[in-house]
Design an enzyme around this catalytic site. Structure first.
Site, PDB file in Angstrom:
ATOM      1  N   CYS A 264      -2.325   1.413   4.026  1.00 63.05           N
ATOM      2  CA  CYS A 264      -1.807   2.679   3.519  1.00 63.05           C
ATOM      3  C   CYS A 264      -2.751   3.800   3.936  1.00 63.05           C
ATOM      4  CB  CYS A 264      -1.634   2.636   2.003  1.00 63.05           C
ATOM      5  SG  CYS A 264      -3.111   3.012   1.064  1.00 63.05           S
ATOM      6  N   GLU A 265      -2.170   4.918   4.298  1.00 61.10           N
ATOM      7  CA  GLU A 265      -3.010   6.004   4.812  1.00 61.10           C
ATOM      8  C   GLU A 265      -3.737   6.753   3.703  1.00 61.10           C
ATOM      9  OE1 GLU A 265      -0.390   8.462   7.082  1.00 61.10           O
ATOM     10  OE2 GLU A 265       0.219   9.664   5.365  1.00 61.10           O
ATOM     11  N   HIS A 266      -3.353   6.532   2.464  1.00 57.97           N
ATOM     12  CA  HIS A 266      -4.017   7.244   1.376  1.00 57.97           C
ATOM     13  C   HIS A 266      -5.324   6.596   0.963  1.00 57.97           C
ATOM     14  CE1 HIS A 266       0.370   8.371   0.585  1.00 57.97           C
ATOM     15  NE2 HIS A 266      -0.222   9.400   1.137  1.00 57.97           N
ATOM     16  N   HIS A 267      -5.374   5.277   1.031  1.00 56.73           N
ATOM     17  CA  HIS A 267      -6.577   4.576   0.573  1.00 56.73           C
ATOM     18  C   HIS A 267      -7.151   3.649   1.635  1.00 56.73           C
ATOM     19  CE1 HIS A 267      -3.891   5.382  -2.901  1.00 56.73           C
ATOM     20  NE2 HIS A 267      -5.017   5.765  -3.481  1.00 56.73           N
ATOM     21  N   GLN A 305       4.920   3.619   3.631  1.00 49.33           N
ATOM     22  CA  GLN A 305       6.022   2.691   3.869  1.00 49.33           C
ATOM     23  C   GLN A 305       7.296   3.406   4.334  1.00 49.33           C
ATOM     24  OE1 GLN A 305       6.433  -0.480   0.950  1.00 49.33           O
ATOM     25  NE2 GLN A 305       8.646  -0.473   1.256  1.00 49.33           N
ATOM     26  N   HIS A 333       1.669  -3.062  -2.414  1.00 48.20           N
ATOM     27  CA  HIS A 333       0.559  -2.192  -2.031  1.00 48.20           C
ATOM     28  C   HIS A 333      -0.697  -2.518  -2.828  1.00 48.20           C
ATOM     29  CE1 HIS A 333       3.002   0.865   0.301  1.00 48.20           C
ATOM     30  NE2 HIS A 333       3.905   0.023  -0.177  1.00 48.20           N
ATOM     31  N   CYS A 335      -3.290  -0.840  -3.061  1.00 47.90           N
ATOM     32  CA  CYS A 335      -3.846   0.318  -3.769  1.00 47.90           C
ATOM     33  C   CYS A 335      -3.209   0.439  -5.154  1.00 47.90           C
ATOM     34  CB  CYS A 335      -3.690   1.596  -2.953  1.00 47.90           C
ATOM     35  SG  CYS A 335      -2.007   1.987  -2.491  1.00 47.90           S
TER      36      CYS A 335
END
Ligand code: ZN
Length: 373
Positions: A264-267, A305, A333, A335
Site C-alpha cells: 500500500c502506498e500509504h504505509h 487497491q 491490508h 496496515c
C-alpha cells in the site's frame, strides 16, 4: 546464514531463444537472489550453437562472478529454479534451443564430481564461448587442476578455435567492483538504498552492525527491487506477442483466483489477495498466464487497491480492445490488520467494469456469479 563461509563462484549463462530478453532477465533475477551476490558481469558474447542442427539460432553467452553462502548443490538447485522461472524446460536433448541455461563453471577451488555434473565445468577449459567471457571478469583466477589462469586458458582456446565470438555491449547497469574487494564481507546491491535502510534502522533504535542486521539493508534492497519491479517492466514486455486472433470467439473469458501481493502506498505495508479478470473478446484473446502477469505488473508497485483494479482493466482493454473488461479484487491490508483499528478479518473488494460489463447488467451479473462461485 550470516556466519556461513561464503564462496566465490563463476556462473556461465547462455540463451538462444529471445536472448535479448532472457539473458538480462536472468541476470536481474540472480542479482535479486538473497543468497547470490553478483560481483561482476562480463559483456555479452555471441557464439554459434555447438552440436545442434546447422540452423540452430546463435547464442548469447555471459559470465558472472558471484559470491554465495550456499554449497555447490544448493546453488545449482537455485539456478535451476531461476531457469524454470524463465520458462526453461529441460529435456534429454543437450542441444535443444533454450531460453536460458545457467551453469556453475567454478566454485571456489572445489574439484568434485556430482550426480550428472562436475566442478570445475570441463567445458570451461575447452569452449571459447565459456572460457572467454570468464576471462573477462576473472582473468587471474587459477584453474584448480590445470594450474593456468583464466586469461591463459582463454588465450589458448581463442587460438585453437575458429568460431567467431564477439562482444556485445551490455545495456544493463554494470556491476563494478574491484577485484581486491572480493574478501570484503559486505556486499553491495544498491548503495544509496542500503544506506537509507541502515539509517532507518538507527532511527528505530537498532544497531545495524549487529549480527542479525548486518545484511539486512542488502536484503531489503533486493526485496524491494523485486516488490516494485512493476516500475521497470512494460506492458509490451509482459504481453510479448501472446495475443491470438480468435475470429468468432464471443464467449466471456474469465481468469479467477489470481493471487497477488502488493504494497500500500500509504504505509508501504503489504496487501494481498485474489483478482478475477474477465473480458468479452472482439477477435483477439490472450494467453491465460499473461493475465496473471498483467496483475503482477501493476501489483508490484506502491498501490491503492482501487487504482490497481482500474489499471489491470485498462491494460487488458489496451492490449485486446475487447467488447468489455471486468476486474474484481478482494484484498487484505496489513496496515489495517496490524495497526490502527486492527480488524484482522476485514477484506476490501473493488471492481472495475468497462464496455459491455458496464452497460449490460446480464453480462455483469454473469461475470459476478462466476467470480463468487
Ligand atoms: Zn496502508
Amino acid at each position: 546464514m550470516d556466519r556461513l563461509p561464503r564462496t566465490l563462484a563463476i556462473l556461465t549463462l547462455g540463451s538462444n531463444i529471445e536472448r535479448e530478453r532472457y539473458l538480462p532477465e536472468a541476470i536481474r533475477m540472480l542479482r535479486r537472489h538473497e543468497d547470490i551476490d553478483v560481483r561482476e558481469v562480463s559483456q555479452f558474447f555471441e557464439s554459434a550453437s555447438v552440436g545442434g542442427p546447422d540452423d540452430a539460432p546463435d547464442y548469447y553467452n555471459v559470465a558472472l562472478l558471484v559470491c554465495s553462502p550456499l554449497d555447490p548443490e544448493a546453488l545449482r538447485h537455485e539456478l535451476r529454479l531461476v531457469e524454470e522461472n524463465l520458462g526453461r524446460v529441460r529435456t534429454n536433448d543437450p542441444n535443444e534451443p533454450r531460453t536460458i541455461d545457467i551453469d556453475i563453471a567454478y566454485f571456489g577451488d572445489v574439484v568434485e564430481k556430482f550426480d550428472g555434473w562436475e566442478l570445475p565445468d570441463p567445458d570451461a577449459i575447452t569452449e571459447p564461448h565459456i572460457a572467454i567471457p570468464i576471462a573477462e571478469i576473472a582473468r587471474d583466477w587459477i584453474h584448480p587442476v590445470d594450474g593456468r589462469t583464466m586469461g591463459a586458458i582463454a588465450k589458448s582456446v581463442r587460438s585453437s578455435d575458429l568460431r567467431k565470438v564477439r562482444a556485445i555491449k551490455l545495456s544493463e547497469p554494470h556491476v563494478t567492483r574491484a577485484i581486491e574487494d572480493f574478501d570484503s564481507p559486505q556486499d553491495v546491491y544498491a548503495p544509496r538504498f542500503e544506506a537509507l535502510v541502515r539509517q532507518q534502522l538507527i532511527e528505530l533504535g537498532e544497531q545495524p552492525s549487529r549480527e542479525g542486521l548486518e545484511r539486512t539493508p542488502l536484503r531489503v534492497a533486493k526485496a524491494f527491487d523485486f516488490l516494485t519491479s512493476g516500475y521497470t517492466t512494460s506492458l509490451e514486455e509482459v504481453v510479448n506477442d501472446a495475443i491470438f486472433d480468435a475470429e468468432g470467439a464471443d464467449e466471456m473469458v474469465l481468469v479467477k483466483d489470481i493471487e497477488f501481493y502488493s504494497l500500500c502506498e500509504h504505509h508501504m505495508l503489504p496487501f494481498y489477495g485474489k483478482a478475477a479478470v474477465g473480458y468479452l473478446p472482439k477477435g483477439k484473446i490472450i494467453g491465460l498466464s499473461k493475465v496473471a502477469r498483467i496483475v503482477d505488473l501493476f501489483a508490484r508497485r506502491l498501490q491503492v487497491q482501487e487504482r490497481l483494479t482500474n489499471q489491470i482493466a485498462d491494460a487488458v482493454g489496451e492490449v485486446l480492445d475487447p467488447l468489455g473488461v471486468a476486474v474484481v479484487i478482494e484484498g487484505q491490508h496489513f496496515c489495517m490488520m496490524m495497526r490502527g483499528v486492527q480488524k484482522q478479518d476485514s477484506s476490501m473488494v473493488t471492481s472495475a467494469m468497462r464496455g459491455t460489463f458496464r452497460s449490460d447488467p446480464r453480462t455483469r451479473s454473469e461475470f459476478l456469479s462466476f467470480v463468487t462461485k
